[in-house]
Scaffold this active site. Structure first.
Site, PDB file in Angstrom:
ATOM      1  N   GLY A  83      10.168  -7.016  18.093  1.00 29.02           N
ATOM      2  CA  GLY A  83      10.313  -5.596  18.557  1.00 29.02           C
ATOM      3  C   GLY A  83      11.641  -5.246  19.529  1.00 29.02           C
ATOM      4  O   GLY A  83      12.786  -5.533  18.934  1.00 29.02           O
ATOM      5  N   SER A 100       0.720  -1.276  -0.015  1.00 28.59           N
ATOM      6  CA  SER A 100       0.124   0.059   0.110  1.00 28.59           C
ATOM      7  C   SER A 100       0.913   1.145  -0.075  1.00 28.59           C
ATOM      8  O   SER A 100       2.098   1.160   0.532  1.00 28.59           O
ATOM      9  CB  SER A 100      -0.851  -0.056   1.233  1.00 28.59           C
ATOM     10  OG  SER A 100      -0.263  -0.025   2.591  1.00 28.59           O
ATOM     11  N   GLY A 137       8.743  -2.067  11.263  1.00 28.58           N
ATOM     12  CA  GLY A 137       8.701  -3.277  10.717  1.00 28.58           C
ATOM     13  C   GLY A 137       8.902  -2.976   9.113  1.00 28.58           C
ATOM     14  O   GLY A 137       9.826  -3.911   8.619  1.00 28.58           O
ATOM     15  N   ASP A 138       8.552  -2.027   8.738  1.00 20.62           N
ATOM     16  CA  ASP A 138       8.791  -1.954   7.030  1.00 20.62           C
ATOM     17  C   ASP A 138      10.223  -1.306   6.869  1.00 20.62           C
ATOM     18  O   ASP A 138      10.776  -1.638   5.838  1.00 20.62           O
ATOM     19  CB  ASP A 138       7.902  -0.812   6.721  1.00 20.62           C
ATOM     20  CG  ASP A 138       6.428  -1.257   6.701  1.00 20.62           C
ATOM     21  OD1 ASP A 138       6.036  -2.376   6.534  1.00 20.62           O
ATOM     22  OD2 ASP A 138       5.526  -0.033   6.773  1.00 20.62           O
ATOM     23  N   PHE A 194      -9.307   3.117   9.040  1.00 23.98           N
ATOM     24  CA  PHE A 194      -8.488   2.760   7.803  1.00 23.98           C
ATOM     25  C   PHE A 194      -9.434   2.636   6.800  1.00 23.98           C
ATOM     26  O   PHE A 194     -10.400   1.932   6.613  1.00 23.98           O
ATOM     27  CB  PHE A 194      -7.731   1.498   8.082  1.00 23.98           C
ATOM     28  CG  PHE A 194      -7.069   1.357   6.607  1.00 23.98           C
ATOM     29  CD1 PHE A 194      -5.638   2.017   6.519  1.00 23.98           C
ATOM     30  CD2 PHE A 194      -7.091   0.447   5.759  1.00 23.98           C
ATOM     31  CE1 PHE A 194      -4.779   2.012   5.626  1.00 23.98           C
ATOM     32  CE2 PHE A 194      -6.342   0.279   4.606  1.00 23.98           C
ATOM     33  CZ  PHE A 194      -5.369   0.997   4.470  1.00 23.98           C
ATOM     34  N   ASP A 225      -0.907   8.933   6.397  1.00 27.23           N
ATOM     35  CA  ASP A 225      -1.145   8.532   7.893  1.00 27.23           C
ATOM     36  C   ASP A 225      -1.524  10.050   8.760  1.00 27.23           C
ATOM     37  O   ASP A 225      -0.531  10.747   8.757  1.00 27.23           O
ATOM     38  CB  ASP A 225       0.024   7.650   8.523  1.00 27.23           C
ATOM     39  CG  ASP A 225       0.286   6.413   8.259  1.00 27.23           C
ATOM     40  OD1 ASP A 225      -0.548   5.838   7.642  1.00 27.23           O
ATOM     41  OD2 ASP A 225       1.400   5.993   8.258  1.00 27.23           O
ATOM     42  N   ASN A 230       6.101 -10.514  12.386  1.00 25.39           N
ATOM     43  CA  ASN A 230       6.217 -10.081  13.644  1.00 25.39           C
ATOM     44  C   ASN A 230       5.843 -11.398  14.592  1.00 25.39           C
ATOM     45  O   ASN A 230       5.253 -12.399  14.109  1.00 25.39           O
ATOM     46  CB  ASN A 230       5.788  -8.860  14.204  1.00 25.39           C
ATOM     47  CG  ASN A 230       4.207  -8.690  14.343  1.00 25.39           C
ATOM     48  OD1 ASN A 230       3.534  -9.699  14.324  1.00 25.39           O
ATOM     49  ND2 ASN A 230       3.794  -7.378  14.279  1.00 25.39           N
TER      50      ASN A 230
END
Length: 300
Positions: free
Chosen positions: A221, A8, A251-252, A116, A12, A191
């Site tokens: 994490g 995507s 994470g990205d 979202f 944000d 994760n």
């Protein structure tokens, strides 16, 4: 060497409520909920998994090719990618749609309420993956359901090794669909929470999952990450950080580092070490795309 990044592109919108949601929501009135929150702090960031991963890979010196959709309000995002030197060959604009948008409100206790709107993302399947001489890798990250299914099939048909990164899109798929993704993928990354869901739905533990691909990466994490290869686990230590500012997009960023290392033929554990390093850099900055990598200092 280029990597196609399916996922995507989103805006944000981050809002801060200085009180506590629990003080505003009356338990005995849940059936008749009507609340309003004053949010004096508001920030809008460029985001979305494909955008964030492409940003990280470009910062590291890679050659990302995001494959994603924007709405008619996405001109600023398109221009930003061009200004960053990120190719937009596979970025299309869907007329009559908004760009995907996440509206996130956080309270004093760091509880979050998120809305979202997928918008143009739901048409991402209209762009196809074809074999290309300069494309050696790919990743399927959270996107429209049809796009994730079709792009995984197209990577496999084109003979392009790819990472399956289901992320927050994982709940859309049952065990059979997830096992099919794994059968097509070269690597899988999740994760720890997503990993538990993936195992539950497929009926496969991490050791067994890792035997079906070249490698499985499970991020933990602040505890680092696990790299599973042929049923054997290697723990990759986290990189210490001075200040935890904003985890959005960590994470990205990690996945952008995975692609960078895989492009260069590194062992998966070394890719994960770079992932930890760039994740630590990102978490010290607000927003998913506001950090910069000193490539010379990093030896890249």
């Amino acid at each position: 060497m280029a990597s196609i990044i399916c996922g995507s592109l989103a805006f944000d919108t981050i809002m801060r409520f200085e009180g506590r949601f629990s003080d505003q929501i009356l338990p005995d009135q849940i059936h008749n909920l009507n609340v309003s929150f004053l949010v004096p702090s508001l920030r809008r960031d460029f985001g979305g998994c494909a955008g964030n991963i492409a940003y990280a890979l470009k910062q590291l010196g890679g050659d990302p090719l995001p494959m994603a959709t924007l709405g008619t309000d996405g001109a600023d995002y398109l221009q930003r990618m061009k200004d960053l030197g990120i190719a937009t060959d596979y970025v299309s604009v869907v007329e009559g749609s908004y760009t995907a948008q996440a509206m996130i409100m956080t309270d004093h206790d760091n509880n979050q309420i998120t809305a979202f709107h997928p918008g143009a993302m739901m048409q991402a399947h209209q762009t196809r993956i074809e074999a290309r001489s300069d494309v050696k890798l790919g990743i399927v990250s959270p996107d429209g359901r049809d796009a994730m299914l079709q792009h995984a099939e197209q990577f496999a048909a084109a003979g392009i090794p790819f990472v399956f990164d289901p992320g927050q899109g994982l709940p859309m798929f049952d065990g059979a669909a997830l096992r099919h993704f794994v059968s097509l993928a070269t690597w899988v990354t999740v994760n720890d929470y997503e990993g538990k869901m993936l195992s539950d739905r497929t009926g496969l533990g991490f050791a067994e999952l890792s035997r079906q691909v070249q490698g499985l990466v499970v991020t933990l994490g602040g505890e680092g990450s696990e790299v599973w290869i042929a049923g054997e686990r290697t723990l990759v230590a986290p990189v210490p950080v001075d200040e935890l500012v904003d985890p959005t997009g960590c994470g990205d960023a990690y996945r952008g580092a995975l692609l960078y290392g895989l492009e260069r033929g590194w062992p998966l554990a070394r890719c994960a070490e770079l992932g930890s390093r760039i994740g630590a850099l990102k978490i010290a900055q607000r927003g998913p795309q506001n950090y910069s990598v000193d490539r010379a200092a990093w030896g890249l």
